[in-house]
Design a protein around this motif. Sequence first.
Motif, short mmCIF file in Angstrom:
data_model
loop_
_atom_site.label_atom_id
_atom_site.label_comp_id
_atom_site.label_asym_id
_atom_site.label_seq_id
_atom_site.Cartn_x
_atom_site.Cartn_y
_atom_site.Cartn_z
N MET A 35 16.95 47.16 -49.06
CA MET A 35 17.20 47.17 -47.59
C MET A 35 15.99 46.69 -47.04
SD MET A 35 19.13 49.50 -45.34
CE MET A 35 18.10 50.35 -44.06
N ASN A 36 15.94 45.84 -46.29
CA ASN A 36 14.68 45.27 -45.15
C ASN A 36 14.77 45.74 -44.02
OD1 ASN A 36 12.52 43.94 -44.32
ND2 ASN A 36 13.34 42.00 -44.08
N THR A 37 14.33 46.87 -43.49
CA THR A 37 14.43 47.74 -42.43
C THR A 37 13.41 47.06 -41.37
OG1 THR A 37 15.00 49.65 -43.40
CG2 THR A 37 14.31 49.96 -41.44
N ASP A 38 14.13 46.63 -39.94
CA ASP A 38 12.97 46.14 -39.00
C ASP A 38 12.27 47.26 -38.70
OD1 ASP A 38 12.09 44.86 -37.01
OD2 ASP A 38 13.69 44.54 -35.99
N LEU A 39 10.86 47.25 -38.53
CA LEU A 39 10.09 48.37 -38.48
C LEU A 39 10.09 48.75 -36.80
CD1 LEU A 39 6.85 47.58 -40.46
CD2 LEU A 39 8.59 49.08 -40.88
N ASP A 40 10.47 47.81 -36.05
CA ASP A 40 10.92 48.25 -34.38
C ASP A 40 12.09 49.21 -34.48
OD1 ASP A 40 8.84 46.53 -33.57
OD2 ASP A 40 10.16 44.75 -33.43
N PHE A 74 20.88 45.63 -32.47
CA PHE A 74 19.84 46.66 -32.76
C PHE A 74 20.38 47.91 -32.61
CE2 PHE A 74 16.90 49.05 -30.22
CZ PHE A 74 15.66 49.06 -30.82
N TRP A 75 21.25 48.12 -31.75
CA TRP A 75 21.97 49.64 -31.57
C TRP A 75 22.47 50.11 -32.70
CZ3 TRP A 75 19.90 53.53 -28.59
CH2 TRP A 75 19.11 53.00 -27.47
N ARG A 76 23.01 49.22 -33.72
CA ARG A 76 23.87 49.55 -34.74
C ARG A 76 22.83 49.98 -35.80
NH1 ARG A 76 26.35 44.98 -35.41
NH2 ARG A 76 28.21 45.66 -34.24
N GLU A 77 21.93 49.15 -35.90
CA GLU A 77 20.81 49.80 -36.99
C GLU A 77 20.33 51.01 -36.53
OE1 GLU A 77 18.08 46.64 -38.29
OE2 GLU A 77 19.42 45.04 -37.48
N VAL A 78 19.71 51.07 -35.10
CA VAL A 78 19.10 52.38 -34.81
C VAL A 78 20.30 53.54 -35.19
CG1 VAL A 78 18.74 53.63 -32.86
CG2 VAL A 78 17.92 51.32 -32.82
N MET A 79 21.37 53.24 -34.93
CA MET A 79 22.44 54.50 -35.23
C MET A 79 22.60 54.77 -36.68
SD MET A 79 26.57 54.60 -34.35
CE MET A 79 26.91 53.19 -35.36
N GLN A 80 22.17 53.66 -37.63
CA GLN A 80 22.42 53.96 -38.83
C GLN A 80 21.06 54.49 -39.47
OE1 GLN A 80 23.24 49.82 -40.37
NE2 GLN A 80 25.38 50.15 -39.91
N LEU A 85 13.35 51.07 -36.74
CA LEU A 85 12.68 52.37 -37.43
C LEU A 85 11.80 53.11 -36.69
CD1 LEU A 85 12.46 54.05 -39.85
CD2 LEU A 85 10.45 52.88 -40.64
N ALA A 86 10.93 52.44 -35.80
CA ALA A 86 10.06 53.39 -34.87
C ALA A 86 11.12 54.00 -33.60
CB ALA A 86 8.98 52.34 -34.28
N PHE A 87 11.91 52.97 -33.31
CA PHE A 87 12.65 53.54 -32.15
C PHE A 87 13.47 54.73 -32.56
CE2 PHE A 87 16.01 53.30 -29.22
CZ PHE A 87 15.43 53.28 -27.94
N ALA A 88 14.34 54.41 -33.52
CA ALA A 88 15.13 55.62 -34.14
C ALA A 88 14.39 56.64 -34.60
CB ALA A 88 15.92 54.98 -35.47
N THR A 89 13.32 56.67 -35.06
CA THR A 89 12.45 57.89 -35.21
C THR A 89 12.32 58.73 -34.01
OG1 THR A 89 11.48 56.81 -37.27
CG2 THR A 89 10.09 58.82 -36.37
N ARG A 90 11.77 57.90 -32.91
CA ARG A 90 11.36 58.65 -31.99
C ARG A 90 12.61 59.20 -31.20
NH1 ARG A 90 7.02 56.76 -27.44
NH2 ARG A 90 7.42 58.87 -26.13
N LEU A 91 13.82 58.53 -31.42
CA LEU A 91 14.96 58.99 -30.69
C LEU A 91 15.43 60.23 -31.34
CD1 LEU A 91 16.79 57.58 -28.61
CD2 LEU A 91 18.00 56.99 -30.32
N VAL A 92 15.26 60.36 -32.69
CA VAL A 92 15.66 61.50 -33.38
C VAL A 92 14.74 62.69 -33.12
CG1 VAL A 92 15.86 62.39 -35.94
CG2 VAL A 92 16.99 60.19 -35.20
N MET A 114 24.17 58.88 -28.59
CA MET A 114 23.80 57.97 -27.57
C MET A 114 23.65 56.49 -28.03
SD MET A 114 20.15 58.20 -25.59
CE MET A 114 19.30 56.32 -26.17
N SER A 115 23.28 56.43 -29.38
CA SER A 115 23.11 55.01 -29.99
C SER A 115 24.70 54.33 -30.11
CB SER A 115 22.67 55.13 -31.53
OG SER A 115 21.46 55.71 -31.52
N ARG A 116 25.83 55.28 -30.34
CA ARG A 116 27.18 55.03 -30.50
C ARG A 116 27.52 54.34 -29.19
NH1 ARG A 116 29.43 58.94 -32.99
NH2 ARG A 116 28.73 57.99 -34.89
N VAL A 117 27.19 55.24 -28.17
CA VAL A 117 27.66 54.67 -26.60
C VAL A 117 27.03 53.48 -26.31
CG1 VAL A 117 27.49 55.44 -24.21
CG2 VAL A 117 28.19 56.88 -25.97
#
Length: 92
Positions: free
Chosen positions: A1-6, A44-50, A8-15, A25-28
């Motif tokens: 799987m090729n994860t976009d680092l942007d 973008f938000w779909r990937e952040v949620m996953q 990944l960084a956003f999701a990590t900070r959000l979590v 919040m991602s789902r909304v």
Amino acid sequence: MNTDLDVLAFATRLVDELGETAIRMSRVRLVELTAANQIRAAAFWREVMQISQRLLDEQSGRRLCPGGGPGPSPATLAAAQPTVSHVPRPIP
């Protein structure tokens, strides 16, 4: 799987900041952007949620490697890489 680092960084900070609320919040945001026909932003938000879900699973001890067994996830491996450069993407 090729994860976009942007993502990944956003999701990590959000979590880190919101914990389990990050998924809600991602789902909304995903629903709002899908309704507004903002396809790229919704993707973008779909990937952040996953990725947020995967990070929360790792924190709770349910780590899985890409093959399905125990071990580090692709998100953890990508975050551990020391040299990461940002590649700007054109906005259509």
